[in-house]
Design an enzyme around this catalytic site. Structure first.
Site, short mmCIF file in Angstrom:
data_model
loop_
_atom_site.label_atom_id
_atom_site.label_comp_id
_atom_site.label_asym_id
_atom_site.label_seq_id
_atom_site.Cartn_x
_atom_site.Cartn_y
_atom_site.Cartn_z
N LYS A 192 30.79 -28.46 -9.71
CA LYS A 192 32.09 -28.77 -9.42
C LYS A 192 32.25 -27.45 -8.68
CE LYS A 192 36.80 -27.87 -10.55
NZ LYS A 192 36.95 -27.10 -9.09
N GLU A 268 29.99 -15.99 -15.80
CA GLU A 268 30.04 -14.77 -15.11
C GLU A 268 31.46 -14.57 -14.40
OE1 GLU A 268 30.46 -12.31 -12.36
OE2 GLU A 268 29.46 -13.80 -11.10
N CYS A 303 33.51 -10.26 -7.09
CA CYS A 303 33.51 -9.71 -8.54
C CYS A 303 32.79 -8.36 -8.70
CB CYS A 303 33.17 -10.66 -9.50
SG CYS A 303 31.22 -11.41 -9.12
N GLU A 393 42.46 -6.59 -11.69
CA GLU A 393 41.45 -6.99 -10.74
C GLU A 393 42.23 -7.62 -9.56
OE1 GLU A 393 38.62 -10.28 -11.54
OE2 GLU A 393 37.05 -9.41 -10.41
#
Length: 499
Positions: A192, A268, A303, A393
């Protein structure tokens, strides 16, 4: 691949591209069963590139059915590992042959610079697939120290049908990180892609079919999270899900697994990664180059980005002077112009989110401006250790600078976050470097460099950054295999019939 073309040559390639738009299931392109589509937009221009199949649960069910059929009949899962290796290497060669087309497609869809697509994403995608392909016929299983009357074998088996849920920041490379070990192990997969960046995944599936991966083994189902991601996470016939993306969405996949068939889940997720620079760091110019690369590479949409600079007071001014000089060498603009190092943020929604952190709060040392999808590399001097710019973040080209008095203060501040994905420490003192690396709670800690290791080293996070396993390295294969014990009784009376 370092022989970059001119902007005009990349524009010409873009103009001639055939843009994939349909789902790839059971070896062929097909529209969504509902017939619905969604727009995929070039974030650098706002222009609609294509209308992508908007799949939903019905398409997921169909893809899982075909993936299950392909897994159970052994057309891929029971091939000799050497045969799977050879086909995956053919796929890597096809990607290399079509690398320029894929790089331009990736840049158009994501806003990434062609410089990064050509020099980082494509070479690493190819290297990743070859590495896992070459590994798979060299992994030995085990025999345990059983008694003289027994043999106990511990063998790995492919886990089955796997859902691979990709992020939008490295569409091709993250697909390689997941399909490389999954396909090498013998699994059948449903990919996906992120809604913002579906096209290179669809093109990669087409190349995989050309390489010889059988129908049903690699399927790509585009669509939104609630329509495709959630049905995949809740599906009773999916054996595992590997997800890369936000921590918030990662938690949902754990919930989906708990409420369905307890499928294996590997996550993750995000990071707020510290770069610690101590007073005794050597070659500040080189340190500054690493900090700038860590903070602004891929527009900070990474990330593992170094989004917090924790610098000891004595070296702060000299280091910041160099960082600002290096950051000014990162021009922002048209992603297809190879001179640019900062492209467009991936979507209007994400641009608005990053902009919400600008124009208020900490003192601006550099940048701070944004326009029409582009955000300047921005450096903020932050005194409040609880500021949103330090805690949250941002996932954009924004570096928060924090000042400390000592090594202990630096390590304590580095760990003062809910995340634990990556970190770096710069010092000439080997003992302090190693003590720091051991004390920082993160999945990867680099010393005197920014980085994530390479394909041979596992990548994943502590705390809210990771769950259940690792990408990359031989450890990635643990996600896609089950360990089975086969116990054999060799005693003389073991084969006597029992009435």
């Amino acid at each position: 691949m370092s022989d970059l073309l001119t902007k005009e040559e990349y524009k010409a390639i873009a103009a001639g591209l055939s843009l994939p738009s349909q789902a790839f299931i059971d070896g062929s392109f097909r529209p969504a069963k509902s017939g619905r589509t969604f727009d995929t937009i070039n974030p650098a221009t706002g222009v609609v590139l294509a209308k992508i199949a908007a799949c939903d649960k019905a398409d997921v069910d169909f893809a899982v059915e075909k993936a299950r059929d392909s897994f159970e009949d052994g057309r891929w899962s029971r091939l000799h590992p050497r045969e799977r290796k050879e086909i995956l290497i053919r796929l890597a060669k096809l990607i290399r042959q079509n690398a320029r087309e894929l790089a331009v497609l990736e840049s158009l869809d994501s806003g990434k610079t062609i410089f990064d697509c050509e020099t980082v994403d494509l070479p690493e995608t190819i290297n990743c697939l070859i590495w896992h392909a070459e590994l798979i016929d060299k992994i030995y299983d085990q025999v345990s120290p059983a008694s003289d009357n027994h043999i106990a074998m511990i063998v790995r088996e492919p886990i089955g049908v796997v859902g691979l849920v990709l992020p939008w920041n490295f569409p091709l490379l993250m697909m390689a990180w997941k399909i490389g070990p999954a396909l090498a192990a013998g699994c059948s997969v449903i990919v996906k892609p992120a809604e913002e960046t579906s096209m290179t995944a669809l093109r990669m599936a087409e190349l995989a079919m050309e390489a010889g991966i059988p129908a049903g083994v690699l399927n790509v189902v585009p669509g939104a999270g609630p329509e495709v991601g959630e049905p995949l996470g809740r599906h009773m016939d999916v054996d595992a899900v590997s997800f890369t993306g936000s921590t918030e969405t990662g938690r949902r996949f754990l919930r989906y697994a708990a409420e369905s068939n307890l499928k294996e889940v590997t996550l993750e997720m995000g990071g707020k990664n510290p770069a610690v620079v101590l007073d005794d760091a050597e070659n500040l110019d080189r340190v500054a180059a690493h900090i700038v690369n860590g903070a602004f590479w891929n527009m900070g949409e990474n990330c593992s980005a170094s989004s917090r600079l924790i610098v000891q007071k004595g070296v702060k001014d000299a280091l910041l002077k160099r960082i600002i000089a290096h950051a000014r060498e990162w021009p922002a603009g048209d992603p297809l112009d190879p001179v640019n190092r900062v492209g467009a943020l991936v979507s209007k929604a994400h641009y608005d989110k990053v902009c919400s952190y600008l124009g208020w709060g900490p003192k601006i040392l550099l940048g701070g401006k944004a326009d029409a999808g582009f955000v300047e590399p921005t450096i903020l001097d932050v005194s409040d250790r609880d500021a949103a710019h330090v805690r949250e973040e941002i996932f954009g080209p924004v570096l928060a600078v924090l000042t400390v008095d000592s090594f202990d203060d630096a390590i304590s501040l580095a760990n003062d976050t809910e995340y634990g994905l990556a970190a770096s420490i710069f010092t000439a003192n080997v003992k302090r470097a190693m003590r720091g690396a051991r004390s920082i709670r993160a999945g990867t800690v680099t010393i005197n460099a920014f980085g994530e290791g390479d394909i041979s080293t596992p990548f994943g996070g502590f705390k809210a950054s990771g769950f259940g396993g690792r990408d990359n390295g031989i450890h990635a294969h643990d996600q896609y295999t089950q360990v089975k014990t086969i116990w054999v009784d060799l005693s003389d009376d073991a084969d006597e019939a029992v009435d």
